[in-house]
Design a protein around this motif. Sequence first.
Motif, PDB file in Angstrom:
ATOM      1  N   LYS A  84       0.826  -1.207   0.000  1.00 28.14           N
ATOM      2  CA  LYS A  84       0.000   0.000   0.000  1.00 28.14           C
ATOM      3  C   LYS A  84       0.859   1.255   0.000  1.00 28.14           C
ATOM      4  CE  LYS A  84      -4.066  -2.153   1.900  1.00 28.14           C
ATOM      5  NZ  LYS A  84      -5.065  -2.227   2.951  1.00 28.14           N
ATOM      6  N   VAL A 107       1.884   1.641  -3.671  1.00 30.32           N
ATOM      7  CA  VAL A 107       0.756   2.150  -4.458  1.00 30.32           C
ATOM      8  C   VAL A 107       0.566   3.638  -4.188  1.00 30.32           C
ATOM      9  CG1 VAL A 107      -1.752   2.038  -4.723  1.00 30.32           C
ATOM     10  CG2 VAL A 107      -0.410  -0.058  -4.696  1.00 30.32           C
ATOM     11  N   THR A 108       0.679   4.041  -2.933  1.00 29.28           N
ATOM     12  CA  THR A 108       0.558   5.453  -2.578  1.00 29.28           C
ATOM     13  C   THR A 108       1.667   6.270  -3.244  1.00 29.28           C
ATOM     14  OG1 THR A 108      -0.421   4.863  -0.464  1.00 29.28           O
ATOM     15  CG2 THR A 108       0.488   7.079  -0.644  1.00 29.28           C
ATOM     16  N   LYS A 116     -10.347   5.880  -5.791  1.00 30.15           N
ATOM     17  CA  LYS A 116      -9.851   4.511  -5.971  1.00 30.15           C
ATOM     18  C   LYS A 116      -8.680   4.222  -5.037  1.00 30.15           C
ATOM     19  CE  LYS A 116     -12.303   2.535  -9.108  1.00 30.15           C
ATOM     20  NZ  LYS A 116     -13.037   1.327  -8.806  1.00 30.15           N
ATOM     21  N   TRP A 117      -7.785   5.207  -4.875  1.00 29.89           N
ATOM     22  CA  TRP A 117      -6.657   5.020  -3.965  1.00 29.89           C
ATOM     23  C   TRP A 117      -7.159   4.842  -2.529  1.00 29.89           C
ATOM     24  CZ3 TRP A 117      -5.357   8.512  -0.032  1.00 29.89           C
ATOM     25  CH2 TRP A 117      -4.206   8.175   0.680  1.00 29.89           C
ATOM     26  N   TRP A 118      -8.112   5.680  -2.119  1.00 25.94           N
ATOM     27  CA  TRP A 118      -8.631   5.598  -0.757  1.00 25.94           C
ATOM     28  C   TRP A 118      -9.303   4.246  -0.509  1.00 25.94           C
ATOM     29  CZ3 TRP A 118      -7.838   7.928   3.608  1.00 25.94           C
ATOM     30  CH2 TRP A 118      -8.736   7.746   4.656  1.00 25.94           C
ATOM     31  N   TYR A 159      -8.597   1.442  -1.946  1.00 29.57           N
ATOM     32  CA  TYR A 159      -7.549   0.419  -1.877  1.00 29.57           C
ATOM     33  C   TYR A 159      -6.822   0.470  -0.533  1.00 29.57           C
ATOM     34  CZ  TYR A 159      -3.366  -2.243  -2.799  1.00 29.57           C
ATOM     35  OH  TYR A 159      -2.368  -3.153  -2.730  1.00 29.57           O
ATOM     36  N   VAL A 200       0.826   6.471  -7.105  1.00 24.11           N
ATOM     37  CA  VAL A 200      -0.348   7.333  -7.328  1.00 24.11           C
ATOM     38  C   VAL A 200       0.024   8.786  -7.044  1.00 24.11           C
ATOM     39  CG1 VAL A 200      -2.647   7.906  -6.444  1.00 24.11           C
ATOM     40  CG2 VAL A 200      -2.066   5.541  -6.962  1.00 24.11           C
TER      41      VAL A 200
END
Length: 109
Positions: free
Chosen positions: A30, A33-34, A102-104, A106, A37
Motif C-alpha cells: 500500500k 501504491v501510494t 480509488k486510492w482511498w 484500496y 499514485v
Amino acid sequence: MGNDEALTRSLLCLAMVIIIVGISTHSFKKMLVTYFVGLLGISGVLLPDWDFFDRDVSQWTRPVTVDSISPADVLRRGSTRFRFYPVRTIIYAVVYSFGLYKWWKYVTH
C-alpha cells in the motif's frame, strides 16, 4: 514559487503521506501504491506544457502557432499556471477525484 520549489514541497508532502499510510496499514504494498499514485498526481500538475494547455479547451486539438500568442501572454509569463478555465477545472477535478477515490478504497480495505 518556482517549479523546483513546488516539486520539492510536493515530494515532501508525498513522503509524509507514504509514512502515515505505512504506519497505519503496516503494508509495504500500500505504501508503494501510494507512492506511484502520488507521483502520477504530482506529475499531472507540474509536468504538462502549460503554454499549450493554457488555452480554451476547444483549442487543445490545434497546434500552438506564433500568431496565436499575444503580447499580453508574453508579458504575463509567471502567472499562466493559475488562469481559470471552467472546463479544464472540471476535467482535472473529475480525474483527480476518481483517482483519489480509488486510492482511498484500496488503502482502507
